[in-house]
Design a protein around this motif. Structure first.
Motif, PDB file in Angstrom:
ATOM      1  N   SER A  65      39.603  43.890  36.515  1.00 56.48           N
ATOM      2  CA  SER A  65      39.202  42.508  36.540  1.00 56.48           C
ATOM      3  C   SER A  65      39.979  41.772  37.560  1.00 56.48           C
ATOM      4  O   SER A  65      41.404  42.155  37.693  1.00 56.48           O
ATOM      5  N   THR A  69      39.087  36.376  36.742  1.00 60.66           N
ATOM      6  CA  THR A  69      38.592  36.731  35.561  1.00 60.66           C
ATOM      7  C   THR A  69      39.426  36.898  34.462  1.00 60.66           C
ATOM      8  O   THR A  69      39.274  36.518  33.169  1.00 60.66           O
ATOM      9  N   TYR A  73      39.557  34.860  30.934  1.00 58.60           N
ATOM     10  CA  TYR A  73      39.534  35.419  29.605  1.00 58.60           C
ATOM     11  C   TYR A  73      40.680  35.026  28.609  1.00 58.60           C
ATOM     12  O   TYR A  73      40.485  34.696  27.553  1.00 58.60           O
ATOM     13  N   GLU A  78      35.774  33.777  29.097  1.00 55.48           N
ATOM     14  CA  GLU A  78      35.136  35.071  29.807  1.00 55.48           C
ATOM     15  C   GLU A  78      34.721  35.870  28.683  1.00 55.48           C
ATOM     16  O   GLU A  78      35.418  36.030  27.595  1.00 55.48           O
TER      17      GLU A  78
END
Length: 212
Positions: A65, A69, A73, A78
């Motif tokens: 990722s 991202t 998360y 995410e």
């Protein structure tokens, strides 16, 4: 729901066992440290290749990722995906890369490349010294990464998500709706075996030429 193929699971547990053995033999100076290192080197080569031609959840392109991202998360913005989560993906890369560097530096220190063509030019005294330093530094850094990895596993266990069980059985017990409706492609175990044989021959060639 199946998320991990057999080769990835075998690599994971064999890597863990070899790491323990290498740590013990490395710090005590006793035991087959070099042979354990050669075995781990073979497994890492196997895993790297499998990261390009293996099953979906084993491929680097699938689980690696972006930093953005990963931050999203951590902030809960995410969605979870099958396989490694964004944070876990970076830990996987860090461990594989760190172990690979440690293996290469160890092979240099052990003189495994001394008989390669132009080795006396490529592996100069300065390069040898750098390899020694890297091996010492990573012998402290890698255990720290492993501890961080274990703490992450404990964190998810407390959240009723057993990462250990999934890596044993290959099956993730709980999945989101998005995960349930997505499909995964799994590469054959035969392909994994052939890759393992190929990288095993590479390691054998290194050992043989080092004894010439």
């Amino acid at each position: 729901m199946k998320i991990w193929d057999l080769p990835t699971r075998l690599y994971h547990w064999l890597q863990a066992l070899l790491f323990v053995g290498l740590t013990i033999t490395g710090f005590t100076g006793k035991g087959p440290h070099i042979y354990l290192g050669l075995t781990l080197f073979t497994l890492i080569l196997w895993r790297i290749i499998w990261g390009f031609i293996g099953s979906d959840t084993s491929r680097f392109a699938q689980f690696l990722s972006s930093p953005k991202t990963t931050i999203r998360y951590f902030l809960g913005k995410e969605k979870s995906v099958k396989g490694h989560n964004p944070a876990g993906s970076w830990m996987v890369i860090a461990l594989i890369l760190g172990l690979f560097i440690q293996c290469i530096s160890g092979l240099i220190v052990a003189g495994m490349f001394d008989h390669l063509p132009y080795a006396e030019v490529i592996i100069s005294s300065n390069i040898f010294g750098i390899a020694v330093t890297i091996h010492r530094v990573f012998s402290r850094l890698l255990p720290a990464l492993v501890v961080l990895h274990l703490l992450a596993i404990l964190f998810y266990k407390l959240r009723a998500k057993s990462l250990v069980l999934a890596m044993i059985t290959g099956i993730q017990r709980k999945a989101t709706d998005d995960q349930e409706h997505s499909s995964l492609a799994f590469a054959s175990n035969k392909r994994a075996f052939l890759v393992l044989v190929a990288v095993g021959l590479v390691t054998i060639a290194i050992v043989v030429q080092s004894q010439v």
